[in-house]
Scaffold this active site. Structure first.
Site, mmCIF file in Angstrom:
data_model
loop_
_atom_site.group_PDB
_atom_site.id
_atom_site.type_symbol
_atom_site.label_atom_id
_atom_site.label_comp_id
_atom_site.label_asym_id
_atom_site.label_seq_id
_atom_site.Cartn_x
_atom_site.Cartn_y
_atom_site.Cartn_z
ATOM 1 N N SER A 17 0.814 -1.215 0.000
ATOM 2 C CA SER A 17 0.000 0.000 0.000
ATOM 3 C C SER A 17 0.850 1.269 0.000
ATOM 4 O O SER A 17 0.514 2.223 -0.707
ATOM 5 C CB SER A 17 -0.966 -0.008 1.192
ATOM 6 O OG SER A 17 -1.952 -0.990 0.990
ATOM 7 N N LYS A 66 -10.264 -5.235 10.110
ATOM 8 C CA LYS A 66 -11.324 -4.516 9.389
ATOM 9 C C LYS A 66 -12.627 -4.417 10.183
ATOM 10 O O LYS A 66 -13.306 -3.393 10.143
ATOM 11 C CB LYS A 66 -11.605 -5.186 8.036
ATOM 12 C CG LYS A 66 -10.507 -4.983 7.003
ATOM 13 C CD LYS A 66 -10.918 -5.609 5.671
ATOM 14 C CE LYS A 66 -9.805 -5.531 4.653
ATOM 15 N NZ LYS A 66 -10.180 -6.097 3.363
ATOM 16 N N GLU A 78 -22.588 3.585 3.285
ATOM 17 C CA GLU A 78 -23.545 2.489 3.129
ATOM 18 C C GLU A 78 -22.823 1.171 2.820
ATOM 19 O O GLU A 78 -23.166 0.115 3.335
ATOM 20 C CB GLU A 78 -24.521 2.835 2.007
ATOM 21 C CG GLU A 78 -25.700 1.889 1.932
ATOM 22 C CD GLU A 78 -26.606 2.207 0.752
ATOM 23 O OE1 GLU A 78 -26.583 3.356 0.273
ATOM 24 O OE2 GLU A 78 -27.318 1.269 0.326
ATOM 25 N N ASP A 102 -13.405 -2.289 -1.048
ATOM 26 C CA ASP A 102 -13.069 -3.566 -1.706
ATOM 27 C C ASP A 102 -14.008 -3.884 -2.870
ATOM 28 O O ASP A 102 -13.570 -4.340 -3.931
ATOM 29 C CB ASP A 102 -13.111 -4.719 -0.689
ATOM 30 C CG ASP A 102 -11.868 -4.751 0.189
ATOM 31 O OD1 ASP A 102 -10.829 -4.195 -0.222
ATOM 32 O OD2 ASP A 102 -11.934 -5.333 1.292
ATOM 33 N N ASN A 151 -20.500 -21.808 -0.720
ATOM 34 C CA ASN A 151 -19.384 -21.802 0.233
ATOM 35 C C ASN A 151 -19.223 -23.187 0.843
ATOM 36 O O ASN A 151 -20.183 -23.950 0.952
ATOM 37 C CB ASN A 151 -19.653 -20.786 1.353
ATOM 38 C CG ASN A 151 -18.439 -20.581 2.236
ATOM 39 O OD1 ASN A 151 -17.330 -20.417 1.742
ATOM 40 N ND2 ASN A 151 -18.631 -20.604 3.552
ATOM 41 N N ARG A 152 -17.981 -23.504 1.242
ATOM 42 C CA ARG A 152 -17.701 -24.785 1.900
ATOM 43 C C ARG A 152 -18.631 -24.974 3.094
ATOM 44 O O ARG A 152 -19.265 -26.015 3.238
ATOM 45 C CB ARG A 152 -16.228 -24.793 2.336
ATOM 46 C CG ARG A 152 -15.785 -26.048 3.023
ATOM 47 C CD ARG A 152 -14.308 -25.996 3.332
ATOM 48 N NE ARG A 152 -13.962 -24.903 4.258
ATOM 49 C CZ ARG A 152 -12.725 -24.624 4.647
ATOM 50 N NH1 ARG A 152 -11.715 -25.341 4.189
ATOM 51 N NH2 ARG A 152 -12.489 -23.634 5.488
ATOM 52 N N THR A 153 -18.716 -23.973 3.976
ATOM 53 C CA THR A 153 -19.672 -24.020 5.090
ATOM 54 C C THR A 153 -20.957 -23.351 4.604
ATOM 55 O O THR A 153 -21.052 -22.123 4.530
ATOM 56 C CB THR A 153 -19.113 -23.267 6.317
ATOM 57 O OG1 THR A 153 -17.802 -23.772 6.593
ATOM 58 C CG2 THR A 153 -20.010 -23.436 7.526
ATOM 59 N N GLU A 155 -23.927 -22.820 5.703
ATOM 60 C CA GLU A 155 -24.703 -21.902 6.544
ATOM 61 C C GLU A 155 -24.213 -20.463 6.369
ATOM 62 O O GLU A 155 -25.006 -19.517 6.413
ATOM 63 C CB GLU A 155 -24.597 -22.277 8.034
ATOM 64 C CG GLU A 155 -25.189 -23.627 8.414
ATOM 65 C CD GLU A 155 -24.350 -24.798 7.903
ATOM 66 O OE1 GLU A 155 -23.100 -24.698 7.906
ATOM 67 O OE2 GLU A 155 -24.958 -25.810 7.478
ATOM 68 N N MET A 212 -9.758 -13.562 -6.297
ATOM 69 C CA MET A 212 -9.416 -12.343 -5.562
ATOM 70 C C MET A 212 -8.016 -12.402 -4.970
ATOM 71 O O MET A 212 -7.452 -11.387 -4.588
ATOM 72 C CB MET A 212 -10.470 -12.080 -4.479
ATOM 73 C CG MET A 212 -11.763 -11.540 -5.095
ATOM 74 S SD MET A 212 -13.176 -11.486 -3.988
ATOM 75 C CE MET A 212 -12.532 -10.555 -2.639
ATOM 76 N N GLY A 235 -6.336 -11.199 -8.394
ATOM 77 C CA GLY A 235 -6.907 -10.023 -7.725
ATOM 78 C C GLY A 235 -5.963 -8.846 -7.569
ATOM 79 O O GLY A 235 -6.254 -7.931 -6.790
HETATM 80 P P1 NDP Z 1 -11.962 -15.199 5.480
HETATM 81 O O1 NDP Z 1 -11.030 -15.959 6.350
HETATM 82 O O2 NDP Z 1 -12.904 -14.214 6.080
HETATM 83 O O3 NDP Z 1 -12.866 -16.249 4.642
HETATM 84 C C1 NDP Z 1 -12.271 -17.324 4.002
HETATM 85 C C2 NDP Z 1 -13.255 -17.983 3.035
HETATM 86 O O4 NDP Z 1 -12.555 -18.964 2.286
HETATM 87 C C3 NDP Z 1 -14.413 -18.701 3.716
HETATM 88 O O5 NDP Z 1 -15.543 -18.617 2.876
HETATM 89 C C4 NDP Z 1 -13.882 -20.152 3.792
HETATM 90 O O6 NDP Z 1 -14.891 -21.138 3.847
HETATM 91 C C5 NDP Z 1 -13.185 -20.249 2.462
HETATM 92 N N1 NDP Z 1 -12.142 -21.274 2.405
HETATM 93 C C6 NDP Z 1 -10.953 -21.283 3.061
HETATM 94 N N2 NDP Z 1 -10.237 -22.365 2.727
HETATM 95 C C7 NDP Z 1 -10.996 -23.077 1.847
HETATM 96 C C8 NDP Z 1 -10.798 -24.299 1.133
HETATM 97 N N3 NDP Z 1 -9.677 -25.022 1.263
HETATM 98 N N4 NDP Z 1 -11.774 -24.718 0.298
HETATM 99 C C9 NDP Z 1 -12.904 -24.004 0.161
HETATM 100 N N5 NDP Z 1 -13.145 -22.835 0.800
HETATM 101 C C10 NDP Z 1 -12.200 -22.383 1.641
HETATM 102 O O7 NDP Z 1 -11.020 -14.507 4.377
HETATM 103 P P2 NDP Z 1 -11.346 -13.203 3.518
HETATM 104 O O8 NDP Z 1 -12.756 -13.292 3.086
HETATM 105 O O9 NDP Z 1 -10.908 -12.002 4.242
HETATM 106 O O10 NDP Z 1 -10.349 -13.345 2.266
HETATM 107 C C11 NDP Z 1 -10.616 -14.251 1.207
HETATM 108 C C12 NDP Z 1 -9.642 -14.032 0.053
HETATM 109 O O11 NDP Z 1 -9.826 -12.755 -0.542
HETATM 110 C C13 NDP Z 1 -8.161 -14.102 0.468
HETATM 111 O O12 NDP Z 1 -7.479 -14.901 -0.468
HETATM 112 C C14 NDP Z 1 -7.687 -12.658 0.369
HETATM 113 O O13 NDP Z 1 -6.317 -12.586 0.026
HETATM 114 C C15 NDP Z 1 -8.566 -12.126 -0.760
HETATM 115 N N6 NDP Z 1 -8.726 -10.669 -0.734
HETATM 116 C C16 NDP Z 1 -8.233 -9.947 -1.795
HETATM 117 C C17 NDP Z 1 -8.346 -8.577 -1.838
HETATM 118 C C18 NDP Z 1 -7.772 -7.829 -3.002
HETATM 119 O O14 NDP Z 1 -7.682 -6.594 -2.948
HETATM 120 N N7 NDP Z 1 -7.424 -8.511 -4.086
HETATM 121 C C19 NDP Z 1 -9.017 -7.821 -0.762
HETATM 122 C C20 NDP Z 1 -9.537 -8.672 0.308
HETATM 123 C C21 NDP Z 1 -9.375 -10.040 0.293
HETATM 124 P P3 NDP Z 1 -15.549 -21.556 5.269
HETATM 125 O O15 NDP Z 1 -16.610 -20.538 5.540
HETATM 126 O O16 NDP Z 1 -16.071 -22.904 5.018
HETATM 127 O O17 NDP Z 1 -14.431 -21.531 6.280
#
Ligand code: NDP
Length: 273
Positions: A17, A66, A78, A102, A151-153, A155, A212, A235
């Site tokens: 950044s 965040k 918003e 984002d 999503n994997r989970t 819910e 991403m 991303g």
């Molecule tokens: P979180 O930890 O909040 O969420 C992770 C997500 O990934 C959940 O939905 C989780 O599923 C899922 N997940 C993790 N491992 C696996 C797997 N092996 N198989 C399937 N699903 C999986 O992370 P963030 O949402 O903050 O970030 C997600 C991605 O976005 C990251 O790679 C981050 O680098 C990227 N990002 C990029 C940005 C950019 O500017 N390019 C900005 C912000 C984020 P479950 O709910 O089942 O655990």
């Protein structure tokens, strides 16, 4: 007190950044004092307060702060409310303000840099973490025919689907879905080098697939999509575009992003927000 900017995160040492914001400022022949700040877990709030009390004009916030930044804000945009997370902070009329750029960053990269058309397209978003919560509101303004979340989970996908008024589909039910034109991977699976259990039947011909995450090599998701003939992107452009949105919020003018993005790609910079 000198005008200063910063990114808060933990870890934050690899954040690009500062370089991105300094490159934006250089477009107007200006220099910018933009530093990386990595407070201990329990010192985030006091570090933000000190920063703004000592001349801080704007701050970015990245993992894992965040949601706590969102909680600190007295005034939120918003899109910050929708995301329940804030990546951009500033003080106005003595009040801490917060925005989430984002979603605008993703949309800007997809529509302006990549020139992918979203209107009347079926879009599948994979993931239900903080990043996906941050992009859904913006994505839903883009005129898509339908946005579906999985999503994997399951819910967690259902929860977001309810909040944003979209449909959630379990990963193992995707075989029953009509093909999607665009798939956005908002999971952190690629971070661990893991691929996603997606059936190839969900890809329309000439589909576009966006991860991403970013890095020097195409992610497993991008490799899977490429093998099926899809156009792909990581991303990195989202990273630059969300920074441009923050920059606009603080300085009132929009920096150019295309040349900077090209420079970053050409020099294969290892990047993180
Ligand atoms: P979180 O930890 O909040 O969420 C992770 C997500 O990934 C959940 O939905 C989780 O599923 C899922 N997940 C993790 N491992 C696996 C797997 N092996 N198989 C399937 N699903 C999986 O992370 P963030 O949402 O903050 O970030 C997600 C991605 O976005 C990251 O790679 C981050 O680098 C990227 N990002 C990029 C940005 C950019 O500017 N390019 C900005 C912000 C984020 P479950 O709910 O089942 O655990």
């Amino acid at each position: 007190m000198s005008a200063k900017y910063a990114v808060f995160g933990q870890p934050v040492a690899h954040s690009k950044s500062p370089q991105i914001h300094q490159a934006f400022a250089a477009q107007r022949s200006q220099t910018l004092n933009y530093e990386r700040l990595g407070p201990q877990e329990d010192e985030f709030e006091s570090a933000v307060e000190t920063f703004f009390a000592t001349g801080g004009l704007g701050a970015n916030v990245t993992l894992p702060f965040k949601e706590r930044a969102y909680a600190m804000c007295e005034v939120r945009t918003e899109r910050a409310e929708q995301a329940q997370a804030v990546n951009t902070l500033w003080v106005e009329n003595g009040q801490l303000h917060g925005d989430n750029t984002d979603g605008a960053g993703l949309l800007g990269d997809i529509t302006r840099n990549l020139n992918w058309k979203l209107i009347n397209k079926r879009i599948l978003v994979v993931g239900a973490g903080g990043a996906v919560r941050g992009i859904l509101g913006c994505l839903l303004t883009a005129g898509a025919q339908e946005v579906v979340i999985t999503n994997r989970t399951f819910e967690r996908a259902e929860e977001l689907a309810q909040q944003f008024g979209i449909r959630a589909v379990a990963l193992d039910a995707l075989t029953d879905e009509a093909p999607f034109h665009i798939i956005i991977n908002g999971t952190s699976a690629s971070l661990a080098g893991a691929s996603l259990p997606l059936p190839i039947t969900i890809l329309a011909s000439n589909a576009y697939c966006y991860d991403m995450m970013y890095g020097e090599e195409p992610t497993p998701f991008m490799q899977w999509a490429q093998a099926q003939g899809a156009d792909v992107s990581d991303g990195l452009g989202m990273l630059v575009q969300q920074a441009a949105e923050s920059f606009y919020r603080w300085h009132g003018w929009r920096p150019a992003t295309v040349a900077l993005l090209k420079t970053m790609r050409d020099s294969s910079i290892e990047t993180s927000v």
